[in-house]
Scaffold this active site. Structure first.
Site, PDB file in Angstrom:
ATOM      1  CG  ASP A   1       2.944  17.754  -7.063  1.00  0.00           C
ATOM      2  OD1 ASP A   1       3.116  18.836  -6.457  1.00  0.00           O
ATOM      3  OD2 ASP A   1       3.296  17.571  -8.239  1.00  0.00           O
TER       4      ASP A   1
ATOM      5  CE1 TYR B   1       7.828  31.580  -0.411  1.00  0.00           C
ATOM      6  CE2 TYR B   1       8.524  33.595   0.687  1.00  0.00           C
ATOM      7  CZ  TYR B   1       8.242  32.247   0.730  1.00  0.00           C
ATOM      8  OH  TYR B   1       8.372  31.567   1.916  1.00  0.00           O
TER       9      TYR B   1
ATOM     10  CE  LYS C   1       4.924  31.219   1.847  1.00  0.00           C
ATOM     11  NZ  LYS C   1       4.433  29.955   2.437  1.00  0.00           N
TER      12      LYS C   1
END
Length: 261
Positions: A63, A153, A157
């Site tokens: 994980d 997000y 990135k």
């Protein structure tokens, strides 16, 4: 006889290998004759992907949202494969939430999985990979042009791309190449997850199917080439970068022209 695999593609650890782009990368490498360590959270899916390839495929359940899942992961992969030449960080998670509606749990999960884990694995790669090896990070074209629901997000990135370039500088003296692929809208489970407003219940039956069709049609309309990408198309770009001997610090945008609009 088939041609020998180039450095960076012989023994590779792939995160996110249970589905989507990560699975497509792992399967493409295995078809080419590589030995691959498939990393993901779901053992059943990893076993399904690995089964056709015998002892060339190894499984590591981890994980990446937890430091314990990341610590020593590349060394474990090296031990399973008898050495390690390549790393592909394809695991990712997205929660589409507008600023002002960003949940703490969603914030932390995206930071850990999309930025912290690949950065730490990139650090491990600097010492674990054989000289001449390669790393490819799967980023996103949303790193270059966020949308209103992608603040976290996109930030993770974009941070990953910055980290990749710093790691590429450090890895160059050992001949290690670190690059990224930034996909656009690719037809994966992530894209097919229904985007709901805060507190909105999940629709059922035909209402769910209608909403999903509308969502996918809207996403396709954003791509100048008129369709979503396929995981196999992103995998092809990843494999090229793993084997490209004179490319490092590069970010390949593979998005059907998505940034042109």
């Amino acid at each position: 006889m088939s041609a020998p695999l180039p450095p960076g593609m012989r023994r590779v650890l792939v995160t996110g290998a249970s589905s989507g782009i990560g699975r497509a990368v792992a399967e493409a490498l295995l078809r080419r004759g590589a030995r691959v360590a498939l990393v993901g959270r779901r053992r059943d899916r990893l076993e399904e992907a690995a089964a056709p390839h015998g002892d060339r495929a190894a499984i590591l359940v981890a994980d990446l949202a937890r430091p314990s899942g990341v610590d020593g992961l590349l060394a474990r992969g090296r031990d399973l494969l008898g050495g390690l030449d390549g790393l592909v960080c394809a695991a990712g998670v997205v929660h589409h939430q507008r600023p002002g509606e960003i949940g703490e749990e969603a914030l932390r999960e995206q930071i850990e999985v999309n930025l912290v884990a690949p950065l730490r694995l990139g650090e491990q790669a600097l010492s674990v990979l054989e000289p001449g090896g390669a790393v490819v990070f799967v980023a996103s074209n949303l790193a270059h042009r966020p949308i209103e629901t992608s603040a976290v997000y996109s930030a993770t990135k974009a941070g990953l791309l910055a980290a990749m370039r710093a790691l590429a500088i450090v890895g160059a003296p050992r001949g290690l190449r670190l690059n990224a692929v930034s996909p656009g809208i690719v037809d994966t489970e992530m894209v097919r997850k229904l985007r709901l407003s805060p507190g909105e219940p999940v629709p059922e039956g035909e209402a769910y199917e209608r909403r999903l069709r509308e969502q996918l049609e809207g996403l396709r309309a954003l791509v100048p080439l008129g369709r979503m990408g396929r995981p196999e198309e992103i995998a092809a770009a990843v494999l090229h970068l793993l084997g490209a001997p004179w490319i490092t610090g590069a970010d390949w945008v593979v998005d059907g022209g998505g940034l042109l609009g």
